[in-house]
Design a protein around this motif. Structure first.
Motif, mmCIF file in Angstrom:
data_model
loop_
_atom_site.group_PDB
_atom_site.id
_atom_site.type_symbol
_atom_site.label_atom_id
_atom_site.label_comp_id
_atom_site.label_asym_id
_atom_site.label_seq_id
_atom_site.Cartn_x
_atom_site.Cartn_y
_atom_site.Cartn_z
ATOM 1 N N LEU A 52 0.838 -1.199 0.000
ATOM 2 C CA LEU A 52 0.000 0.000 0.000
ATOM 3 C C LEU A 52 0.870 1.246 0.000
ATOM 4 C CD1 LEU A 52 -2.636 -1.047 2.704
ATOM 5 C CD2 LEU A 52 -2.723 -1.424 0.230
ATOM 6 N N ASP A 53 0.575 2.144 -0.903
ATOM 7 C CA ASP A 53 1.232 3.446 -0.977
ATOM 8 C C ASP A 53 0.329 4.440 -0.248
ATOM 9 O OD1 ASP A 53 2.425 5.855 -1.650
ATOM 10 O OD2 ASP A 53 1.743 5.802 -3.742
ATOM 11 N N ALA A 54 0.557 4.584 1.046
ATOM 12 C CA ALA A 54 -0.313 5.400 1.887
ATOM 13 C C ALA A 54 0.317 6.751 2.180
ATOM 14 C CB ALA A 54 -0.611 4.666 3.189
ATOM 15 N N LYS A 55 -0.468 7.626 2.758
ATOM 16 C CA LYS A 55 0.007 8.970 3.062
ATOM 17 C C LYS A 55 1.189 8.957 4.018
ATOM 18 C CE LYS A 55 -4.519 11.162 2.371
ATOM 19 N NZ LYS A 55 -5.648 11.892 3.020
ATOM 20 N N ASP A 56 1.246 7.943 4.887
ATOM 21 C CA ASP A 56 2.323 7.885 5.873
ATOM 22 C C ASP A 56 3.439 6.923 5.482
ATOM 23 O OD1 ASP A 56 0.821 5.622 6.100
ATOM 24 O OD2 ASP A 56 0.612 5.683 8.277
ATOM 25 N N GLY A 57 3.486 6.515 4.207
ATOM 26 C CA GLY A 57 4.558 5.652 3.728
ATOM 27 C C GLY A 57 4.035 4.372 3.110
ATOM 28 N N TYR A 58 4.935 3.451 2.863
ATOM 29 C CA TYR A 58 4.589 2.197 2.208
ATOM 30 C C TYR A 58 4.408 1.102 3.253
ATOM 31 C CZ TYR A 58 6.054 4.597 -2.002
ATOM 32 O OH TYR A 58 6.161 5.510 -3.019
ATOM 33 N N THR A 59 3.378 0.286 3.047
ATOM 34 C CA THR A 59 3.111 -0.838 3.930
ATOM 35 C C THR A 59 3.174 -2.126 3.127
ATOM 36 O OG1 THR A 59 1.686 0.498 5.363
ATOM 37 C CG2 THR A 59 1.473 -1.894 5.520
ATOM 38 N N SER A 100 8.460 -8.849 -6.105
ATOM 39 C CA SER A 100 8.785 -8.172 -4.852
ATOM 40 C C SER A 100 10.223 -8.388 -4.429
ATOM 41 C CB SER A 100 7.836 -8.621 -3.738
ATOM 42 O OG SER A 100 7.948 -10.009 -3.494
ATOM 43 N N ARG A 101 10.852 -9.473 -4.879
ATOM 44 C CA ARG A 101 12.237 -9.739 -4.491
ATOM 45 C C ARG A 101 13.201 -8.677 -4.989
ATOM 46 N NH1 ARG A 101 13.191 -15.490 -6.989
ATOM 47 N NH2 ARG A 101 11.355 -15.719 -5.681
ATOM 48 N N LEU A 102 12.793 -7.883 -5.978
ATOM 49 C CA LEU A 102 13.633 -6.763 -6.400
ATOM 50 C C LEU A 102 13.980 -5.875 -5.216
ATOM 51 C CD1 LEU A 102 14.848 -5.180 -8.867
ATOM 52 C CD2 LEU A 102 12.709 -3.874 -8.889
ATOM 53 N N VAL A 103 13.025 -5.740 -4.279
ATOM 54 C CA VAL A 103 13.229 -4.952 -3.069
ATOM 55 C C VAL A 103 13.659 -5.836 -1.909
ATOM 56 C CG1 VAL A 103 12.121 -3.420 -1.380
ATOM 57 C CG2 VAL A 103 11.497 -3.267 -3.808
ATOM 58 N N MET A 142 17.707 -4.071 -4.818
ATOM 59 C CA MET A 142 18.086 -3.234 -5.956
ATOM 60 C C MET A 142 17.088 -2.117 -6.233
ATOM 61 S SD MET A 142 21.003 -4.339 -6.806
ATOM 62 C CE MET A 142 21.274 -3.622 -8.436
ATOM 63 N N ALA A 143 16.105 -1.949 -5.371
ATOM 64 C CA ALA A 143 15.147 -0.848 -5.504
ATOM 65 C C ALA A 143 14.473 -0.636 -4.161
ATOM 66 C CB ALA A 143 14.095 -1.147 -6.576
ATOM 67 N N THR A 144 13.939 0.558 -3.963
ATOM 68 C CA THR A 144 13.091 0.848 -2.814
ATOM 69 C C THR A 144 11.637 0.765 -3.271
ATOM 70 O OG1 THR A 144 13.019 3.215 -3.280
ATOM 71 C CG2 THR A 144 14.846 2.404 -1.908
ATOM 72 N N TRP A 145 10.719 0.718 -2.307
ATOM 73 C CA TRP A 145 9.308 0.718 -2.703
ATOM 74 C C TRP A 145 8.939 2.022 -3.389
ATOM 75 C CZ3 TRP A 145 7.441 -3.620 -3.527
ATOM 76 C CH2 TRP A 145 7.668 -4.712 -2.699
ATOM 77 N N ASP A 146 9.571 3.109 -3.006
ATOM 78 C CA ASP A 146 9.306 4.374 -3.689
ATOM 79 C C ASP A 146 9.718 4.280 -5.157
ATOM 80 O OD1 ASP A 146 8.468 7.202 -3.531
ATOM 81 O OD2 ASP A 146 10.568 7.602 -3.998
ATOM 82 N N GLU A 147 10.865 3.667 -5.424
ATOM 83 C CA GLU A 147 11.302 3.498 -6.813
ATOM 84 C C GLU A 147 10.391 2.537 -7.569
ATOM 85 O OE1 GLU A 147 16.106 4.269 -6.188
ATOM 86 O OE2 GLU A 147 15.243 2.261 -5.837
ATOM 87 N N VAL A 148 9.923 1.498 -6.905
ATOM 88 C CA VAL A 148 8.990 0.567 -7.537
ATOM 89 C C VAL A 148 7.720 1.288 -7.972
ATOM 90 C CG1 VAL A 148 7.411 -1.350 -7.043
ATOM 91 C CG2 VAL A 148 9.838 -1.552 -6.464
ATOM 92 N N PHE A 149 7.161 2.097 -7.090
ATOM 93 C CA PHE A 149 5.909 2.781 -7.436
ATOM 94 C C PHE A 149 6.144 3.885 -8.464
ATOM 95 C CE2 PHE A 149 4.201 0.310 -4.089
ATOM 96 C CZ PHE A 149 2.826 0.321 -4.244
ATOM 97 N N THR A 150 7.306 4.488 -8.458
ATOM 98 C CA THR A 150 7.633 5.455 -9.510
ATOM 99 C C THR A 150 7.651 4.769 -10.873
ATOM 100 O OG1 THR A 150 8.908 6.865 -8.014
ATOM 101 C CG2 THR A 150 9.379 7.054 -10.362
ATOM 102 N N THR A 151 8.248 3.574 -10.922
ATOM 103 C CA THR A 151 8.267 2.801 -12.167
ATOM 104 C C THR A 151 6.864 2.397 -12.586
ATOM 105 O OG1 THR A 151 10.482 1.943 -11.702
ATOM 106 C CG2 THR A 151 9.140 0.704 -13.259
ATOM 107 N N LEU A 152 6.045 1.975 -11.630
ATOM 108 C CA LEU A 152 4.675 1.577 -11.955
ATOM 109 C C LEU A 152 3.878 2.751 -12.510
ATOM 110 C CD1 LEU A 152 3.860 -0.762 -8.938
ATOM 111 C CD2 LEU A 152 3.990 -1.427 -11.344
ATOM 112 N N ARG A 153 4.071 3.930 -11.943
ATOM 113 C CA ARG A 153 3.320 5.093 -12.433
ATOM 114 C C ARG A 153 3.780 5.523 -13.818
ATOM 115 N NH1 ARG A 153 3.519 6.460 -6.812
ATOM 116 N NH2 ARG A 153 5.528 7.503 -7.082
ATOM 117 N N SER A 154 5.070 5.365 -14.102
ATOM 118 C CA SER A 154 5.583 5.845 -15.381
ATOM 119 C C SER A 154 5.513 4.801 -16.492
ATOM 120 C CB SER A 154 7.039 6.313 -15.222
ATOM 121 O OG SER A 154 7.869 5.222 -14.834
ATOM 122 N N GLY A 155 5.768 3.539 -16.159
ATOM 123 C CA GLY A 155 5.829 2.514 -17.194
ATOM 124 C C GLY A 155 4.922 1.329 -16.981
#
Length: 250
Positions: free
Chosen positions: A101-108, A191-194, A199-212
């Protein structure tokens, strides 16, 4: 929502490691049937996620009574569900396909890693070998045979198989829709990427999901794995595991 809820489901069939399962249909058939029955049952917003899973498991078992459903290797799958209804997000996780979950207080991260807590010596034996070698294949078969004996038992770990009892051992929860910006449900092959490769943070994962979208995220996982094709850096069961992502925004 006033009508039917919106649902996303990710199922990841368990590897047989080339061992018999007692079922003539196979894991892909089981996963397809379980997914279809889950979606049909979850269309009723009054049915809880765990009850829907129990009903779906029972329905699929009834489809092939001629198979040996008591075989410990009977086709099985991990389960991850996200359902939007009535201004809330319900989630269910059974085994290691997570909901994030990408929540207001961070990733869960919601995941169940009990499978990694059993049989540590046999797991270590697999990880001592490079993938695609006879030693790795033999060690993996020994591990899978031992895992089958503790699968869906109180001393082991739980997955969806032929017994609806597994639905009593899920992780569930609810979040307010307004508190969550987006969410992803995925197989552990993504999920093993994180969690394993680092090799990635959850923030980077969600950035990739939003862009690509999911395709770009899976391609990122494959590029990382290609740098370690035989599992020397990141010991694992396969060079690249099945990878599925559902990205949810509203």
């Amino acid at each position: 929502m006033a009508g039917s809820p919106t649902v996303a489901v990710v199922l990841d069939g368990l590897s047989t490691a080339g061992l018999p399962t007692g079922c003539r249909h196979g894991v892909p058939w089981y996963v397809a049937q379980l997914g279809g029955h889950l979606l049909a049952t979850l269309a009723d917003p009054e049915v809880s996620l765990s009850d829907a899973l129990a009903q779906a498991v029972a329905h699929v078992a009834a489809l092939h009574p001629e198979c040996d459903l008591r075989n410990p290797g009977t086709p099985s799958a991990t389960v991850a569900i996200l359902r939007q209804r009535w201004g809330a997000l319900d989630h269910l996780v059974l085994a290691d396909s997570p909901v994030v979950l990408d929540a207001k207080d961070g990733y869960t991260l919601i995941t169940d890693q009990r499978v990694d807590e059993v049989l540590p010596d046999l797991r270590a034996a697999v990880e001592r070998h490079e993938t695609h070698t006879p030693g790795h294949r033999e060690a993996l078969q020994r591990l899978v045979l031992a895992q089958r004996e503790v699968r869906n038992t109180t001393d082991g770990y739980w997955v969806a198989g032929a017994d609806p009892e597994s639905a009593r051992h899920v992780l569930t929860g609810t979040a307010k829709l307004g508190d969550v910006r987006s969410a992803a449900i995925m197989s552990d092959g993504v999920s093993r990427l994180v969690t394993e490769y680092g090799m990635a943070t959850w923030d980077e994962v969600f950035t990739t999901l939003r862009s690509g979208g999911p395709h770009e995220l899976i391609e990122t996982v494959r590029r990382v794995e290609a740098t370690d094709p035989t599992g020397l850096r990141w010991p694992r069961y396969k060079s690249g595991d099945d990878a599925t992502v559902a990205f949810c925004t509203w």
